[in-house]
Design an enzyme around this catalytic site. Structure first.
Site, PDB file in Angstrom:
ATOM      1  N   GLU A  11       0.816  -1.219   0.000  1.00 37.67           N
ATOM      2  CA  GLU A  11       0.000   0.000   0.000  1.00 37.67           C
ATOM      3  C   GLU A  11       0.845   1.262   0.000  1.00 37.67           C
ATOM      4  O   GLU A  11       0.316   2.368  -0.025  1.00 37.67           O
ATOM      5  CB  GLU A  11      -0.946   0.000   1.213  1.00 37.67           C
ATOM      6  CG  GLU A  11      -2.005  -1.082   1.165  1.00 37.67           C
ATOM      7  CD  GLU A  11      -2.848  -1.004  -0.105  1.00 37.67           C
ATOM      8  OE1 GLU A  11      -3.287   0.110  -0.465  1.00 37.67           O
ATOM      9  OE2 GLU A  11      -3.059  -2.046  -0.741  1.00 37.67           O
TER      10      GLU A  11
ATOM     11  N   GLU B 278       4.694   2.296   4.288  1.00 44.35           N
ATOM     12  CA  GLU B 278       3.402   1.636   4.112  1.00 44.35           C
ATOM     13  C   GLU B 278       2.309   2.664   3.850  1.00 44.35           C
ATOM     14  O   GLU B 278       1.134   2.316   3.788  1.00 44.35           O
ATOM     15  CB  GLU B 278       3.067   0.810   5.355  1.00 44.35           C
ATOM     16  CG  GLU B 278       4.058  -0.316   5.618  1.00 44.35           C
ATOM     17  CD  GLU B 278       3.731  -1.109   6.865  1.00 44.35           C
ATOM     18  OE1 GLU B 278       2.990  -2.105   6.757  1.00 44.35           O
ATOM     19  OE2 GLU B 278       4.207  -0.726   7.948  1.00 44.35           O
TER      20      GLU B 278
ATOM     21  N   ALA C 251      -1.431   7.163  15.530  1.00 45.90           N
ATOM     22  CA  ALA C 251      -2.303   6.574  14.519  1.00 45.90           C
ATOM     23  C   ALA C 251      -3.629   7.321  14.452  1.00 45.90           C
ATOM     24  O   ALA C 251      -4.222   7.667  15.466  1.00 45.90           O
ATOM     25  CB  ALA C 251      -2.534   5.099  14.818  1.00 45.90           C
TER      26      ALA C 251
ATOM     27  N   ASN D  53      -6.013  13.769  22.565  1.00 41.55           N
ATOM     28  CA  ASN D  53      -6.458  13.350  23.895  1.00 41.55           C
ATOM     29  C   ASN D  53      -7.766  12.581  23.766  1.00 41.55           C
ATOM     30  O   ASN D  53      -8.758  13.112  23.258  1.00 41.55           O
ATOM     31  CB  ASN D  53      -6.639  14.582  24.784  1.00 41.55           C
ATOM     32  CG  ASN D  53      -6.889  14.214  26.237  1.00 41.55           C
ATOM     33  OD1 ASN D  53      -7.864  13.546  26.551  1.00 41.55           O
ATOM     34  ND2 ASN D  53      -6.001  14.673  27.106  1.00 41.55           N
TER      35      ASN D  53
END
Length: 338
Positions: free
Chosen positions: A199, A215, A274, A313
């Site tokens: 990817e 990636e 992420a 957060n």
């Protein structure tokens, strides 16, 4: 002399170049190499794109002493192919398709790095091409070519329709792994030790400085420092995808988490968690060493600064910037046999 190359190209039925392949381009070629060629071409200065008929190739071969050039000329002589010659006295705005292809080759051969060559106006020069299992074809001529193939019980497989071909049909850099070669365009700079997973995507005038795990997406103009990791599905804004005129880059030993994004230059040893897409205008709360909020600034204030950790957060939803106290290390085993 800035650059010089000999190669072979594909033209449409009107004689316009669709693409050019240069097996061994030169950057800053020596006077010894260039002198006989310049004499044979009656070179008068400036940047030059010319075609050398096959009948003149054998004569040129006797005048060139460089082993690599002589070998190339010998191959062309055997197949009676005309030669494409490009001489770039200086790095000016390209004027022809062969000039653009030479500069893209220089990048993928690692002879220059992204932003080190002038590519202004290249999109107006490059034609949109049907890239097939039989090479480059002009789109307006594709239907006829396909019909001719079918009448012979053959098939022309159109792999893509684009201004850029995939890099590995022209250059395969040493020491890299590319899981899906269609996702790396000619003009990408892929540093030794880089692994690009299925990817991963690398555009032209962009790439990796050295060993890296890719990636995610490296957009046009983006350069990623060595030992950085771009997680699955992440994206970096390039000059063509929202970054504007500012050069977006990623420093060394950085981690951009899966499905995260970046829209400003990132320094060394930084992490974006992420799923967090952070642009230059994203409001970020700066945290002190005790994780107390200090001030709120736009993310562009952190451009090229080192040792930062960006998270959202999970309780308040606020984007926070903290000091990165961890070290990112690539798995050496993954890159040791590239």
């Amino acid at each position: 002399m800035f650059s010089f190359a000999l190669g072979v190209g594909t033209k449409d039925s009107s004689g316009n170049y669709l693409e050019v392949y240069y097996p061994d381009p030169w950057l800053n070629p020596s006077e010894e190499l260039m002198a006989p060629l310049l004499k044979a071409l009656n070179y008068q200065g400036g940047n030059l794109t010319t075609q050398i008929p096959s009948v003149q190739v054998s004569l040129l071969a006797t005048q060139i002493k460089d082993e690599e050039v002589s070998r190339l000329l010998g191959i062309l002589q055997e197949h009676h192919e005309p030669l494409v010659a490009v001489i770039l006295e200086s790095d000016e705005k390209p004027q022809t398709v062969p000039e653009v292809y030479l500069k893209l080759h220089l990048l993928s051969h690692r002879l220059v790095k992204p932003h080190q060559v002038n590519l202004d106006g290249m999109f107006g020069l490059l034609p949109n091409v049907a890239w097939t299992n039989r090479g480059a074809m002009a789109i307006e001529e594709l239907a006829i070519r396909q019909m001719e193939a079918r009448l012979k019980d053959e098939t022309i497989d159109v792999l893509s329709v684009d201004k850029f071909p995939k890099m590995t049909n022209y250059v395969v850099p040493t020491g890299v792994r590319i899981a899906d070669t269609a996702r790396v365009r000619l003009g990408a700079y892929i540093g030794e030790g880089t692994t690009i997973m299925h990817e991963g995507f690398v555009n032209f005038n962009a790439g990796t400085e050295g060993a890296a795990m890719i990636e995610g997406r490296i957009s046009a103009g983006v350069f990623v420092g060595e030992h950085s990791d771009l997680g699955g599905g992440c994206s970096i804004m390039g000059t063509l995808s929202g970054g504007g005129t500012e050069v977006i880059s990623v420093g060394k030993n950085c981690l951009i988490g899966a499905n995260a994004g970046l829209g400003f230059p990132l320094g060394d040893r930084c992490i974006i968690e992420a799923g967090l897409y952070i642009t230059a205008n994203t409001k970020v709360t700066v945290m002190d060493s005790e994780l107390n909020p200090v001030e709120v600034v736009k993310a562009r204030e952190f451009s090229s600064k080192d040792d930062l950790l960006f998270i959202r957060n999970s309780t308040t939803g606020v984007v926070e910037c903290r000091t990165n106290k961890t070290s990112i290390e690539l798995n050496a085993e993954l890159h040791s046999h590239n």
